[in-house]
Design a protein around this motif. Structure first.
Motif, PDB file in Angstrom:
ATOM      1  N   ALA A  32     -22.988 -16.386 -15.331  1.00 51.77           N
ATOM      2  CA  ALA A  32     -24.062 -17.009 -16.097  1.00 51.77           C
ATOM      3  C   ALA A  32     -24.033 -16.541 -17.549  1.00 51.77           C
ATOM      4  O   ALA A  32     -24.329 -17.291 -18.468  1.00 51.77           O
ATOM      5  N   HIS A  33     -23.654 -15.296 -17.751  1.00 52.15           N
ATOM      6  CA  HIS A  33     -23.615 -14.715 -19.091  1.00 52.15           C
ATOM      7  C   HIS A  33     -22.492 -15.341 -19.912  1.00 52.15           C
ATOM      8  O   HIS A  33     -22.674 -15.723 -21.060  1.00 52.15           O
ATOM      9  N   LEU A  34     -21.312 -15.479 -19.301  1.00 51.12           N
ATOM     10  CA  LEU A  34     -20.150 -15.991 -20.028  1.00 51.12           C
ATOM     11  C   LEU A  34     -19.978 -17.493 -19.874  1.00 51.12           C
ATOM     12  O   LEU A  34     -19.187 -18.103 -20.579  1.00 51.12           O
ATOM     13  N   GLY A  35     -20.678 -18.107 -18.898  1.00 51.38           N
ATOM     14  CA  GLY A  35     -20.555 -19.546 -18.699  1.00 51.38           C
ATOM     15  C   GLY A  35     -19.219 -19.936 -18.101  1.00 51.38           C
ATOM     16  O   GLY A  35     -18.797 -21.081 -18.176  1.00 51.38           O
TER      17      GLY A  35
ATOM     18  N   ILE B  28       8.597 -15.614 -17.940  1.00 49.42           N
ATOM     19  CA  ILE B  28       7.845 -14.370 -17.756  1.00 49.42           C
ATOM     20  C   ILE B  28       6.582 -14.526 -18.596  1.00 49.42           C
ATOM     21  O   ILE B  28       6.652 -14.669 -19.817  1.00 49.42           O
ATOM     22  N   THR B  29       5.428 -14.526 -17.940  1.00 49.16           N
ATOM     23  CA  THR B  29       4.184 -14.723 -18.675  1.00 49.16           C
ATOM     24  C   THR B  29       3.488 -13.378 -18.884  1.00 49.16           C
ATOM     25  O   THR B  29       4.061 -12.331 -18.599  1.00 49.16           O
ATOM     26  N   GLY B  30       2.264 -13.395 -19.419  1.00 50.09           N
ATOM     27  CA  GLY B  30       1.514 -12.150 -19.574  1.00 50.09           C
ATOM     28  C   GLY B  30       0.855 -11.834 -18.244  1.00 50.09           C
ATOM     29  O   GLY B  30       1.525 -11.735 -17.219  1.00 50.09           O
ATOM     30  N   ALA B  31      -0.490 -11.705 -18.240  1.00 49.65           N
ATOM     31  CA  ALA B  31      -1.187 -11.607 -16.966  1.00 49.65           C
ATOM     32  C   ALA B  31      -1.269 -13.018 -16.389  1.00 49.65           C
ATOM     33  O   ALA B  31      -1.249 -13.993 -17.131  1.00 49.65           O
ATOM     34  N   LEU B  32      -1.359 -13.123 -15.057  1.00 47.28           N
ATOM     35  CA  LEU B  32      -1.422 -14.455 -14.447  1.00 47.28           C
ATOM     36  C   LEU B  32      -2.680 -15.199 -14.874  1.00 47.28           C
ATOM     37  O   LEU B  32      -2.754 -16.413 -14.812  1.00 47.28           O
ATOM     38  N   THR B  33      -3.700 -14.437 -15.306  1.00 50.03           N
ATOM     39  CA  THR B  33      -4.960 -15.062 -15.668  1.00 50.03           C
ATOM     40  C   THR B  33      -5.070 -15.339 -17.161  1.00 50.03           C
ATOM     41  O   THR B  33      -6.105 -15.825 -17.610  1.00 50.03           O
ATOM     42  N   ALA B  34      -4.029 -15.024 -17.939  1.00 50.39           N
ATOM     43  CA  ALA B  34      -4.136 -15.174 -19.391  1.00 50.39           C
ATOM     44  C   ALA B  34      -4.269 -16.656 -19.770  1.00 50.39           C
ATOM     45  O   ALA B  34      -3.415 -17.471 -19.446  1.00 50.39           O
ATOM     46  N   ALA B  35      -5.357 -16.989 -20.463  1.00 51.82           N
ATOM     47  CA  ALA B  35      -5.673 -18.392 -20.739  1.00 51.82           C
ATOM     48  C   ALA B  35      -4.649 -19.035 -21.666  1.00 51.82           C
ATOM     49  O   ALA B  35      -4.154 -20.130 -21.399  1.00 51.82           O
TER      50      ALA B  35
ATOM     51  N   VAL C 177     -20.004 -12.839 -42.697  1.00 48.31           N
ATOM     52  CA  VAL C 177     -19.079 -13.759 -42.038  1.00 48.31           C
ATOM     53  C   VAL C 177     -18.543 -13.100 -40.780  1.00 48.31           C
ATOM     54  O   VAL C 177     -18.247 -11.897 -40.770  1.00 48.31           O
ATOM     55  N   ILE C 178     -18.453 -13.889 -39.693  1.00 48.27           N
ATOM     56  CA  ILE C 178     -17.815 -13.408 -38.470  1.00 48.27           C
ATOM     57  C   ILE C 178     -16.617 -14.297 -38.207  1.00 48.27           C
ATOM     58  O   ILE C 178     -16.734 -15.522 -38.231  1.00 48.27           O
ATOM     59  N   ALA C 179     -15.447 -13.682 -37.997  1.00 50.50           N
ATOM     60  CA  ALA C 179     -14.244 -14.453 -37.658  1.00 50.50           C
ATOM     61  C   ALA C 179     -13.673 -13.888 -36.366  1.00 50.50           C
ATOM     62  O   ALA C 179     -13.373 -12.702 -36.281  1.00 50.50           O
ATOM     63  N   VAL C 180     -13.570 -14.739 -35.341  1.00 53.51           N
ATOM     64  CA  VAL C 180     -13.189 -14.262 -34.020  1.00 53.51           C
ATOM     65  C   VAL C 180     -11.905 -14.934 -33.541  1.00 53.51           C
ATOM     66  O   VAL C 180     -11.767 -16.154 -33.646  1.00 53.51           O
ATOM     67  N   ALA C 181     -10.971 -14.131 -33.019  1.00 55.75           N
ATOM     68  CA  ALA C 181      -9.833 -14.675 -32.273  1.00 55.75           C
ATOM     69  C   ALA C 181     -10.310 -14.773 -30.824  1.00 55.75           C
ATOM     70  O   ALA C 181     -10.465 -13.767 -30.137  1.00 55.75           O
ATOM     71  N   VAL C 182     -10.576 -15.989 -30.381  1.00 57.89           N
ATOM     72  CA  VAL C 182     -11.358 -16.176 -29.160  1.00 57.89           C
ATOM     73  C   VAL C 182     -10.522 -15.954 -27.897  1.00 57.89           C
ATOM     74  O   VAL C 182      -9.449 -16.525 -27.739  1.00 57.89           O
ATOM     75  N   GLU C 183     -11.021 -15.117 -27.022  1.00 53.68           N
ATOM     76  CA  GLU C 183     -10.347 -14.862 -25.754  1.00 53.68           C
ATOM     77  C   GLU C 183     -10.794 -15.884 -24.713  1.00 53.68           C
ATOM     78  O   GLU C 183     -10.031 -16.336 -23.897  1.00 53.68           O
ATOM     79  N   ASN C 184     -12.066 -16.248 -24.769  1.00 55.61           N
ATOM     80  CA  ASN C 184     -12.622 -17.118 -23.737  1.00 55.61           C
ATOM     81  C   ASN C 184     -13.573 -18.108 -24.378  1.00 55.61           C
ATOM     82  O   ASN C 184     -14.676 -17.764 -24.795  1.00 55.61           O
ATOM     83  N   ARG C 185     -13.110 -19.353 -24.453  1.00 59.95           N
ATOM     84  CA  ARG C 185     -13.768 -20.396 -25.223  1.00 59.95           C
ATOM     85  C   ARG C 185     -15.237 -20.611 -24.867  1.00 59.95           C
ATOM     86  O   ARG C 185     -16.119 -20.497 -25.713  1.00 59.95           O
ATOM     87  N   ALA C 186     -15.486 -20.866 -23.603  1.00 63.33           N
ATOM     88  CA  ALA C 186     -16.854 -21.159 -23.194  1.00 63.33           C
ATOM     89  C   ALA C 186     -17.743 -19.938 -23.362  1.00 63.33           C
ATOM     90  O   ALA C 186     -18.907 -20.036 -23.720  1.00 63.33           O
ATOM     91  N   ALA C 187     -17.147 -18.780 -23.105  1.00 60.86           N
ATOM     92  CA  ALA C 187     -17.957 -17.563 -23.099  1.00 60.86           C
ATOM     93  C   ALA C 187     -18.497 -17.237 -24.481  1.00 60.86           C
ATOM     94  O   ALA C 187     -19.648 -16.844 -24.636  1.00 60.86           O
ATOM     95  N   ILE C 188     -17.664 -17.407 -25.511  1.00 61.94           N
ATOM     96  CA  ILE C 188     -18.062 -16.896 -26.818  1.00 61.94           C
ATOM     97  C   ILE C 188     -18.942 -17.885 -27.566  1.00 61.94           C
ATOM     98  O   ILE C 188     -19.696 -17.514 -28.465  1.00 61.94           O
ATOM     99  N   SER C 189     -18.863 -19.183 -27.182  1.00 60.59           N
ATOM    100  CA  SER C 189     -19.490 -20.201 -28.007  1.00 60.59           C
ATOM    101  C   SER C 189     -21.001 -20.017 -28.134  1.00 60.59           C
ATOM    102  O   SER C 189     -21.563 -20.177 -29.213  1.00 60.59           O
TER     103      SER C 189
END
Lengths: 312, 668
Positions: B223-226, B499-506, B429-441
């Motif tokens: 609920a917090h991160l959506g 070879i990817t990063g973590a399997l969950t990496a968006a 000013v805040i500039a973010v490299a977003v890890e999780n789109r829905a969560a940060i919005s």
């Protein structure tokens, strides 16, 4: 030796399945590669076995591993011969281990608390100082300890084999080894038998730290650069191997044979699943299930034999 | 009650941060601290009775991941009503707890081993269900309100949940027969059995409840991160244990209180919050939490001992001899000296890599200098370290104060926390490299409402949550560049492995999807043999590549799409002597130079990360001066010259291909 047999049987079953489905798993090349990947885990696991035998735990192994790797790399870059760089790594590891050990033995703080703090502090401290930069441009003689790539597995095999045998022998036959078991079985009784249990604990943490340093060196020389974020999660791998190998987490019970078997089982599973063609997504779940199955079978058997004894 | 030492530490923290951190001592900030501690708080409260019985539960974080995924899958895939989905998640939590309880109390296996195994099992199931990639979002607003809304305009909506659980646990642990049984078991399990306590059932109950509360924490987290992903709650078990232990609960069992746990929880939460508000680097958190942990417990132990000495000499081991104290002090000082010494040495040897790290910390807000706060996805990542060099260059050139901080490892929840803290601090000013789109919005929208200019860079948030996106390259552009390069090297046909990063990496999962699309559309001769994870660990990428080369001998090209994985894969190919296998990937030039020159790695795809950091701060400074209104078509960005703006995307340029010819011209 009960648990050792369970693990040996599990390894046997895995090997049999592999022989049927993917016999190429047993090519000399593959076995050598798997050994080299798991050798640092084995060396670190020797140290963790010592710590667990005294009834303590060390979860700072992964962070200490990273600090030692970077220390070895910095030393080698500063122009030290590889042997001296290795000693530096061991010394840094031993120092970190000694601080943990002193806090556990003389300040009486539970080891999980001390090493949890060390784990977080060492990892974040290293991140801060290196800013994530890798140690690159290592001198060429650093890689493979200065020997040829083809001889390195022999050297590493001999070194780690000797280390295991030496520790196994010492733990069985030397007074110092028995003191470790005594401390873990019953600290109070050991103290009354004039064993300085606090010193024993300080010693095993220090030795564990030095072995982590050695593991870091043996891992670092396989590459020509050292990442500063290496060893994340190593402590869990090592602890899992030791306890799967039958060491009692409460101390006093466990063997180096068990630890070797534990490292073998857990190290063999990962590549084996790839050989079986299992998709990577299910790998972690299967690994967890196999660990749980191994300890459950063991515990169930122990329960059965206990009932049988009571019945008789 | 929390020990006096802990309360004193908490008091000191409060006083220090009130003095040095802007807007620390405000009601809104106090509630914000509480909101951010709800998930870990739930886990910590449930962990307390487990430690009291002398056990431990390492699987709580993984259980959160599994419950979050089941919650998401139940709602989105099985189209259950939201209430039923929540029930399914709670049921899964119960089930996981029952599994732990059965193995621990019925089969008598040590809790550490059981929960270590179930940690892998739960996290692995979560990854399996989602194939690592699925990302459940689009939850109904009623759910999101629990995690993001406020009651009476100021009280975070999830706070009552924590309060209810705290009260329930406090009553059961401190005011009920069950609680007394837990303490008795922790003191002496066999003694408790002789006193007629059903030990197995009582111990089991603590684990079942812990599983249940973990799944509740998962729902709050979603609920917090959506958004529900398999990596929810990674590492939370250690945060929870730290809070419990800091609160004075003994890991040997028999001692500890819920109130102590709350004290420990807030001591850590206030520390994090204060450091962020004071714009001190995040790495300090680990070091200070470690110190706090050792310090509090050591002092507590010393006091207990001296009290015991003042009474009567009870046990031999309660006596602290002066010599022992001396040894201890010597060991601590020696250790500190060695660590400090190696650090100085380290810093000196890698100084060239650390450009003005101290410049990022403005001591106080100087008059009228705009403050630009820039967040990478993860601070220690070499990729973002190289972005930082460019960011600092621009900050110096333009005379703005730069705050550069972020999570120390990939963590969407930590990103939200930091943005919240920056809003409280009041940056321009805040500039973010977003890890999780829905969560940060959500939290970025909140920042915009407060008049802060918001940019995203590296990866975007929802378009309405930011003013501009500094876009280095689209996911499709990267995937196409990689796939085209692979096709060129393979001569149009052949097998390759990823070879990817973590399997969950968006990010990586998005690239993989576009790579698949490009292959089927343009390069039907290529065949993807397998995808293996590296968890962003060079050594793991090395081992996975070794196995791939043996299991899939037909693979002639390794494509590594995580920065540390490229040198790992290259080293494996080199050591195997497989000169017929090509290696390409997405990585940084510096760590790949040796392999590119040796001809092992053919091509590294990336953009100029330094320029990306530079452009981000440049755009940030323009936005702070209100010189970047919506609809701007182009900007003049210092040494980069004219940069065009497409819609609301500031475009850096096409990706760069690094190879033998040009790689030495780049240093990052």
């Amino acid at each position: 030796m009960r648990r050792e047999w369970s693990v040996a049987i599990a390894i046997g079953a895995l090997a049999a399945a592999l022989a049927l489905v993917a016999p190429s798993y047993f090519s000399a090349e593959n076995l050598r590669d798997i050994f080299l990947v798991n050798m640092p885990v084995l060396v670190a696991a020797i140290g963790t076995t010592l710590v667990i035998l005294t009834g303590e735990i060390d979860i700072s192994v992964g962070s200490a591993f990273a600090v030692c790797s970077v220390a070895a790399g910095v030393a080698a870059k500063a122009g030290m011969p590889t042997a001296l760089a290795g000693l530096t790594a061991c010394a840094v590891g031993a120092a970190a281990g000694a601080v943990n050990g002193a806090l556990v033995a003389y300040a009486g703080i539970p080891s999980i608390v001390v090493t949890l703090a060390a784990m977080v502090a060492l990892r974040d401290g290293l991140r801060w100082t290196t800013q994530g930069a890798w140690i690159a441009d290592l001198p060429p003689r650093f890689q493979w300890l200065g020997v040829a790539q083809s001889t390195f597995p022999v050297v590493a095999g001999l070194a780690s084999g000797l280390l295991v045998v030496a520790f196994a022998w010492a733990m069985r036959n030397l007074a110092a080894g028995r003191a470790v078991y005594a401390t873990g079985s019953n600290a109070q009784a050991a103290r009354l038998a004039s064993i300085d249990t606090a010193f024993v604990k300080l010693a095993v943490f220090t030795a564990g730290g030095a072995l982590t340093g050695l593991a870091a060196l043996l891992n670092s020389v396989r590459f020509n650069q050292i990442p500063s974020n290496t060893g994340i999660g190593l402590e869990m791998k090592v602890i899992a191997a030791v306890v799967v190998g039958g060491a009692a987490i409460t101390g006093g019970r466990g063997t180096f044979t068990g630890t070797v078997l534990g490292v073998m089982l857990l190290g063999a599973i990962g590549p084996a699943l790839t050989f079986f063609g299992v998709s990577a997504q299910w790998e972690r779940a299967l690994q967890g299930a196999i660990i749980l199955a191994a300890v459950t079978v063991d515990a169930a058997r122990a329960g059965l034999s206990r009932t049988a004894l009571v019945g008789a | 009650m929390p020990s006096r030492i802990l309360l004193a530490a908490l008091g000191i923290e409060a006083v220090v941060f009130a003095a040095i951190a802007p807007n620390f001592a405000t009601v809104a900030n106090v509630f914000e601290v509480m909101r951010l501690s709800v998930e870990v708080g739930l886990l910590a409260v449930a962990m307390t009775p487990i430690l009291v019985t002398g056990g431990i539960d390492l699987s709580v974080g993984a259980m959160m991941g599994l419950a979050a995924v089941i919650f998401g899958a139940a709602y989105r895939d099985w189209s259950l009503p939201i209430g039923m989905a929540a029930a399914a998640a709670l049921l899964a939590g119960c089930g996981g707890g029952v599994l732990n309880a059965a193995l621990i109390s019925a089969l008598d296996i040590p809790p550490l081993i059981v929960t270590l195994g179930s940690l892998s099992l739960f996290r692995g199931l979560a990854e399996g269900i989602t194939h690592g990639a699925t990302n459940y979002s689009g939850f109904p607003p009623t759910v999101l309100r629990i995690g993001q809304g406020y009651l009476w305009g100021i009280v975070p909506a999830q706070l009552p949940i924590l309060l209810a659980i705290v009260l329930a646990y406090a009553i059961v642990l401190h005011r009920s027969v069950i609680g007394r049984a837990w303490y008795a078991i922790g003191f002496a399990a066999s003694g408790a059995r002789y006193a007629g306590i059903p030990v197995a059932r009582r111990v089991g109950l603590a684990y079942v409840l812990s599983g249940l509360v973990s799944s509740l924490a998962a729902i709050v987290y979603v609920a917090h991160l959506g958004q529900a992903r398999a990596d929810a709650g990674t590492g939370y078990e250690l945060d929870a244990i730290t809070a419990v232990v800091l609160g004075g609960t003994s890991v040997f069992g028999g001692r500890g209180t819920i109130w102590g746990t709350l004290g420990g929880l807030f001591a850590i939460a206030v520390l994090q919050n204060g450091l962020h508000l004071a714009a001190l680097p995040s790495e300090l958190i680990g070091v200070l939490v470690g110190t706090l942990l050792i310090g509090t417990i050591a002092i507590d132990r010393m006091r207990r001992r001296s009290r015991a000495l003042g009474g009567r000499l009870q046990e031999e081991d309660t006596i602290v001899r002066n010599s022992q104290v001396a040894v201890l002090c010597a060991a601590v000082i020696a250790g500190a000296l060695i660590v400090a010494g190696t650090n100085v040495w380290l810093v000196r040897s890698i100084e060239s890599n650390v450009r003005g790290a101290g410049a990022a910390v403005p001591a106080s807000r100087r008059a009228h200098r705009p403050v630009v706060a820039v967040m990478p996805k993860a601070k220690g990542d070499p990729y973002f370290v190289s972005c930082r060099a460019g960011a600092e260059e621009a900050a110096q050139e333009l005379g703005v104060d730069l705050i550069w901080d972020g999570p120390t490892s990939l963590d969407a929840a930590k990103q939200n926390e930091l943005v919240e803290n920056w809003i409280t601090r009041g940056v321009d000013v805040i500039a973010v490299a977003v890890e999780n789109r829905a969560a940060i919005s959500t939290v970025l929208r909140k920042a915009r409402e407060r008049g802060i200019r918001v940019l995203t860079w590296d990866a975007d948030a929802e378009p309405d949550a930011r003013d501009f996106f500094v876009n280095q390259a689209t996911a499709e552009g990267i995937a196409n560049a990689l796939t085209d390069e692979a096709a060129r090297l393979l001569g149009g046909a052949g097998d390759f492995a990823i070879i990817t990063g973590a399997l969950t990496a968006a990010n990586q999962n998005e690239w993989i999807a576009f790579i698949g699309k490009r292959v089927s559309e343009k390069h039907s001769g290529l065949k993807l043999a397998t995808i293996r994870p590296s968890d962003d660990d060079r050594d793991k990428a090395f081992a996975e590549t070794q196995t791939i080369l043996k299991v899939y001998p037909s693979v002639k090209l390794m494509m590594a799409i995580s920065a540390p994985a490229v040198p790992g894969a290259a080293e494996a190919v080199r050591q195997a002597g497989r000169s017929d296998v090509r290696v390409i990937g997405l990585s940084l030039p510096n760590i790949n130079k040796p392999y590119v020159h040796a001809g092992v790695v053919q091509t590294v795809v990336l953009w100029n990360t330094r320029d990306l950091g530079y452009l981000t701060v440049y755009a940030g400074a323009l936005a702070a001066d209100r010189k970047l209104p919506a609809g701007t078509r182009a900007i003049e960005a210092g040494r980069l010259g004219a940069i065009s703006i497409r819609g609301s995307e500031i475009v850096l340029g096409p990706p760069l291909l690094f190879n033998k010819e040009n790689i030495d011209r780049f240093d990052f």
